[in-house]
Design an enzyme around this catalytic site. Structure first.
Site, PDB file in Angstrom:
ATOM      1  N   HIS A 338       0.845  -1.098  -0.038  1.00 32.74           N
ATOM      2  CA  HIS A 338       0.222   0.020  -0.041  1.00 32.74           C
ATOM      3  C   HIS A 338       0.885   1.232  -0.022  1.00 32.74           C
ATOM      4  O   HIS A 338       1.948   1.303   0.353  1.00 32.74           O
ATOM      5  CB  HIS A 338      -0.833   0.120   1.038  1.00 32.74           C
ATOM      6  CG  HIS A 338      -2.017   1.081   1.146  1.00 32.74           C
ATOM      7  ND1 HIS A 338      -1.845   2.245   1.394  1.00 32.74           N
ATOM      8  CD2 HIS A 338      -3.253   1.099   0.550  1.00 32.74           C
ATOM      9  CE1 HIS A 338      -2.830   3.201   1.441  1.00 32.74           C
ATOM     10  NE2 HIS A 338      -3.687   2.275   0.771  1.00 32.74           N
ATOM     11  N   ASP A 397      -8.160  -4.815  -0.347  1.00 34.90           N
ATOM     12  CA  ASP A 397      -8.387  -5.436  -1.750  1.00 34.90           C
ATOM     13  C   ASP A 397      -7.885  -6.824  -1.762  1.00 34.90           C
ATOM     14  O   ASP A 397      -8.790  -7.404  -2.591  1.00 34.90           O
ATOM     15  CB  ASP A 397      -7.772  -4.571  -3.183  1.00 34.90           C
ATOM     16  CG  ASP A 397      -8.208  -3.021  -3.441  1.00 34.90           C
ATOM     17  OD1 ASP A 397      -9.305  -2.868  -3.155  1.00 34.90           O
ATOM     18  OD2 ASP A 397      -7.092  -2.283  -3.376  1.00 34.90           O
TER      19      ASP A 397
END
Length: 460
Positions: A338, A397
């Protein structure tokens, strides 16, 4: 026009002809910039430094993404936290789960208006959203059913832009009017995406069923009800989808689609154009489309890896991904890493607890175990194969695609569901930009091309 001519037109418009390829090669050649120059001129690529810290481009009260803490005067990585209007997302989720009610409406109120609603405020807000769960007369027939797209994000964007034509105050950027428009879109998004999906399937020969949303149901319940032919869903399914909507609702002002919202809003344009621009950003596989990539990657992994419980087999596949041997050959392990979080993504941590429960009830224990194994092995493989500036962890996700799959939600709606949640955050950030900043956003780019004298045609 004859079929032959139609075929020729399609070839011209949609094929990459030798001439297009030749021009594309020229385009690539003359657009390439030496990567070392980005370092030389201290360009913050992606508007982030080498440690992943974003360039400060604005101020916000709406949400905070926290991934570091101060220890002995130094900033060090820590377990990630996400705050909505100062409230920890973990406490928000815990609060509505313990109170046994759906969280979407409560959290939307918080992001839009800055405080947690009391029972009266929440009830009135829910009623306001309910009365806006409608579309202009004949909109489904005239817009959604006409030339339905195979891509639901494009279908949604087209519907949003068409709503401009039905709004007599479309260009009014006063706060009351923009709030009206935003609340309309928050209420209409579930219909726009589900109806768009059904319209596309109808063109493929499937039965068409268009159900009106129920005023008694929450946003999550209505999505499942309108999506399924039998209108049935379980309480667990609705609560997990509701949680997914809350977790995806906002993520600071710097994520790509929200920053897009700020940039486009700063130009003074209308709400519908702003939301369509944010949708275009979210559609990208590096942003909202990442969960589809995760699902597709895992699907291939399950075919290539014969023994899902074998660490070595799974590790070999992950190494092959980084070596561009598998899946889309981009050298990426989707769902891992991320821009800000380096230790853990709080949204993934919350999700994971309920994913395991849903997986057990749906008979997906083996698939869930594979996901866990990838989550455990991927950071190790990436650290061995890549130069690391910060830690790598599973992001939201990574698990959301698995959840949607277990809920029976088609892949075409994975990113639109993300959008149906994030439209709340976009709305809050648009209102904040309009209230506080009256200056167009325009960062600088350093030109590298040398100045040249114009050459007459006959001398070239």
């Amino acid at each position: 026009m004859t079929n032959g001519n139609n075929s020729n037109v399609e070839k011209i418009l949609f094929d990459i002809t030798p001439k297009i390829q030749e021009l594309a090669d020229l385009c690539e050649k003359n657009n390439e910039i030496d990567k070392e120059l980005f370092t030389k001129y201290e360009v913050k690529r992606g508007l982030r430094d080498l440690n992943g810290k974003g360039v400060l481009a604005g101020l916000t009260n709406i949400s905070d993404v926290c991934a570091t803490k101060m220890v002995d005067g130094k900033e060090v990585p820590c377990a990630g936290n996400l705050y909505y209007r100062g409230y920890n997302i973990k406490d928000i989720v815990k609060g509505f789960l313990e109170a046994n009610h759906y969280g979407f409406e409560e959290t939307a109120y918080l992001l839009l208006f800055g405080d947690l609603p009391n029972p009266k405020e929440l009830s009135e807000f829910h009623e306001t959203l309910v009365e806006r769960r409608t579309l202009p007369p004949n909109f489904v027939r005239d817009v959604i059913m006409k030339a339905p797209s195979s891509d639901m994000m494009n279908s949604l964007s087209r519907s949003i832009l068409n709503l401009y034509s039905y709004d007599s105050k479309a260009d009014d950027t006063s706060i009351p009017n923009v709030l009206r428009q935003c609340m309309n879109l928050i209420s209409q998004f579930p219909m726009l995406m589900v109806y768009g999906y059904h319209a596309y399937n109808y063109r493929l020969g499937e039965d068409l069923y268009i159900y009106a949303p129920s005023p008694e149901l929450s946003t999550a319940e209505n999505i499942l009800m309108m999506l399924r032919e039998d209108r049935k869903y379980t309480e667990l399914e609705a609560k997990i989808l509701d949680m997914a909507l809350v977790l995806h609702m906002d993520h600071g002002g710097g994520n790509n689609s929200t920053f897009t919202t700020h940039v486009v809003t700063s130009s003074g344009t209308d709400t519908y154009s702003t939301m369509a621009a944010a949708m275009a950003s979210l559609k990208g596989p590096k942003h909202g489309g990442a969960n589809i990539k995760v699902t597709q990657m895992i699907t291939e992994m399950k075919e290539v890896v014969k023994d899902w419980e074998d660490d070595d087999e799974v590790r070999n596949y992950l190494e092959g991904l980084l070596d561009k041997k598998y899946f889309d050959k981009k050298g990426l392990i989707y769902g891992m890493g991320h821009a800000i979080y380096s230790v853990s993504d709080p949204r993934a941590d919350i999700f994971k607890k309920f994913v395991k429960q849903l997986a057990h009830e749906k008979g997906y224990d083996k698939e869930y175990a594979l996901y866990e194994k990838v989550e455990h092995l991927a950071p190790e493989v990436i650290s061995q194969k890549r130069k690391m500036y910060k830690g790598v962890n599973a992001n939201v996700d990574f698990y959301s695609g698995l959840v949607y799959g277990m809920l029976g939600i088609p892949q075409k709606l994975y990113t639109p569901i993300f959008a149906a949640a994030r439209v709340v955050g976009w709305s809050a950030h648009r209102l904040e930009e309009l209230k506080n900043v009256d200056k167009i956003i325009r960062p600088a780019y350093k030109p590298l091309a040398p100045y040249r004298e114009y050459i007459k045609m006959e001398d070239r």
